[in-house]
Design an enzyme around this catalytic site. Structure first.
Site: not given
Length: 646
Positions: A71, A126, A219
């Site tokens: 992502h 992901d 992230s």
């Protein structure tokens, strides 16, 4: 579910509106500088400090490869090899400079094919791999966790990053860390915090009471655990998302991509020769011993033995050899010739406790013979005779090579990849009349009647795609196709038991540029082939609106349009009109070329209701127009028009 992406401000003028960042990780502490040499920061290209440009983290797992979250590279933050860089050795990204850190350029991106596609709805996908143009040899790679017993609930993990220090707060310029216990999927699901059941490829971590967590901007960064025997750090997870309740909220654990689930995909992508070998033998797993012979799959590959075979002569074995009337212990073993995936190391010992590496294998080689086209057998003696130093034992160790294999592998028969076609790649030996850079991928393991469709896209049409299908066995071209447009799609039906190479190149000699390669194809907006913007032609106009869905963080919103119908050398003026008094905003308009370089901009003032940008289109260039709000938080309707300059 809230992905933990820290969205970048897109324009230099908007950076001045960002508050000074404070010392990321919620409830943690600043890390000791430079104790995690595998830690990477993903930063956008352009101006400003690394802190201004950092949007995700990553982990060096091989000199050429960085693991991050898919992502981070798709959707609103759609990234290609030329839109971001990777920083190693950073700590305070506000003061670190290119002179104090290593800035690595990106060559290729491998997105897990399950992310936001219908390839495998049972998992999230992901996780992504980024290949560097040059190896980061000055930094230590972090090993991958492959044993699921290492990640049982209650195991202490550590996560780090430069993300927000509180939910909705500010990011840290310093690298920060926090320790969290791993949590079972059942425990995390029981909170009801995620809107839907968690999937098998997810790894929760955190405290029921909250207070400590990863957050936006972390992230893609590492969730690490200690090896239970040698206490070394290993990569167990990749920061993915959190609950809608926010970072570090009560009963809202952080969710990470589970590395043990993706271990085989990661290994076969980074080590494609192993992937091809395993594929032709229907071998599953990397360190699995599926045939019970005490040899893992990777060891069977290293010594080119047949899984399921009891032929012990193919295994490494200790021997005694006589050289110049001296007896030496020696080890006899087979290996794949030209194996670019693995390095072989030979060690000697007198007591099975202390081992010394034999650094010059060539000088200690007693014999070398070719057993077949792929396999050679070596006999390596110890550095000293048995009587000289009491050497009685030898062993062979294998480890991943630090090189790059120019022939990729397609794990599971699916691929979502973005790369660079340039002179760092080999050239095509099957074509004449020019120089054609190539990127090859191995394909096999299919049954008859199973068609495959490829999608090869030249980003911004900088070159015309050419695709060839080649027989792996003899290198002969079976078929080829090309297009003068930006996107090439091709379907073919492979023969059972036949292995192929799919070769990407250009129609033009020395054609180069950024591309994406997918199979199965990715629909427009699906993240594989890149964003599909609406078009506006010279002489035309459109009515639009900036809404919450157009937000990029820090109170800014934008819409993008692809310009068409421009004449080389003829100036055009782009105009945006929007009036705050009638439900609009104070606009800014910016024109970018296909390399995301700013070409023209106008309207950088809180007082204007109309913004203009004039530029001259150049040959071979494509342009994107961005409509942006100047006043923080403002959005609304507007009209965009493009006309020849008067």
């Amino acid at each position: 579910m809230k992905r933990l992406l820290l969205v970048l401000s897109l324009l230099v003028f908007s950076l001045t509106s960002i508050a000074q960042r404070q010392p990321a990780i919620v409830g943690g502490a600043e890390s000791t500088p430079h104790v995690y040499p595998w830690m990477a920061a993903l930063v956008g290209t352009g101006g400003g400090t690394f802190a201004d440009r950092q949007f995700c983290g990553g982990t060096l797992v091989h000199p050429y490869w960085v693991v991050t979250a898919t992502h981070c590279l798709t959707g609103q933050s759609d990234n290609y090899p030329d839109t971001f860089e990777i920083v190693f050795g950073g700590h305070n990204l506000a003061t670190d400079t290119p002179a104090t850190v290593t800035v690595a350029q990106v060559a290729e991106i491998f997105l897990h094919p399950a992310y936001e596609t219908a390839v495998n709805p049972s998992i999230d996908g992901d996780i992504a791999l980024v290949r560097l143009k040059n190896p980061a040899t000055n930094f230590t790679a972090l090993p991958l966790v492959h044993d699921t017993s290492f990640t049982t609930p209650g195991t202490t993990s550590r996560v780090m990053g430069w993300g927000l220090t509180t939910d909705g707060g500010q990011a840290s310029t310093f690298l920060r860390e926090v320790d969290l216990p791993l949590v079972s999927l059942a425990t995390a699901d029981a909170t009801g915090a995620y809107g839907s059941p968690l999937k098998q490829d997810m790894l929760p971590a955190g405290f029921a009471a909250g207070g400590k967590d990863s957050c936006q901007g972390d992230s893609g960064g590492p969730l690490m655990i200690r090896h239970p025997r040698n206490n070394r750090w290993m990569l167990a997870g990749v920061v993915s998302f959190g609950a809608a309740a926010g970072c570090a909220a009560t009963n809202a654990y952080g969710i990470y991509a589970r590395v043990t689930y993706y271990h085989e995909w990661l290994m076969k992508t980074m080590h494609p020769a192993f992937g091809r070998w395993a594929n032709t033998r229907s071998v599953v797993g990397v360190f699995d011993n599926t045939d019970g012979d005490r040899f893992s799959s990777i060891a069977e590959f290293a010594f080119n033995t047949q899984p399921g075979s009891s032929n012990n002569t193919a295994r490494p074995r200790l021997e005694k050899v006589n050289v110049s009337n001296q007896d030496y212990p020696a080890v006899r073993f087979r290996r794949l010739r030209n194996n670019t995936d693995l390095d072989y190391r030979v060690f000697q010992s007198s007591n099975l406790s202390n081992w010394t590496r034999i650094t010059d294998l060539q000088a200690n080689t007693v014999s070398s013979s070719n057993l077949d086209a792929d396999t050679e057998e070596l006999v390596i003696r110890s550095g000293q005779s048995a009587t000289q130093a009491g050497i009685q034992f030898m062993n062979v160790q294998i480890e991943p090579s630090k090189g790059f294999n120019p022939v990729g592998f397609t794990p599971g028969g699916t691929l979502r990849m973005r790369g660079t076609l340039d002179n760092s790649l080999p050239t095509d030996p099957t074509r004449t009349g020019g120089t054609y850079y190539i990127r090859d991928f191995s394909l096999g393991g299919y049954t008859n009647g199973q068609p495959i469709e490829f999608q090869f896209i030249s980003r911004s049409n900088v070159f015309s795609p050419h695709l060839s299908l080649i027989a792996e066995a003899n290198g002969q071209v079976i078929a080829s196709t090309s297009t003068n447009g930006a996107e090439l799609r091709w379907t073919f039906t492979p023969q059972a038991g036949t292995n192929y190479r799919v070769r990407l190149s250009s129609v033009e000699s020395a054609g180069s540029g950024i591309y994406s390669f997918n199979f199965p194809p990715v629909a427009a907006g699906g993240g594989g082939g890149g964003p599909q913007f609406p078009e506006i032609a010279v002489g035309g106009s459109v009515d639009g609106e900036l809404t919450d869905s157009d937000g990029v963080g820090d109170g800014f919103f934008f819409d993008d349009y692809r310009l068409t119908g421009a004449t080389v050398g003829q100036q055009v003026t782009v105009t945006v009109t929007s009036n705050p008094a009638s439900g609009g905003f104070n606009p800014t308009v910016t024109v970018f070329d296909e390399g995301d370089n700013q070409v023209a901009s106008g309207g950088n003032s809180q007082a204007v209701t109309t913004a203009n940008a004039t530029f001259t289109p150049l040959a071979g260039k494509t342009y994107t127009i961005s409509v942006i709000n100047f006043t923080n938080g403002a959005k609304g309707t507007y009209q965009l028009s493009v006309a020849p300059a008067s």
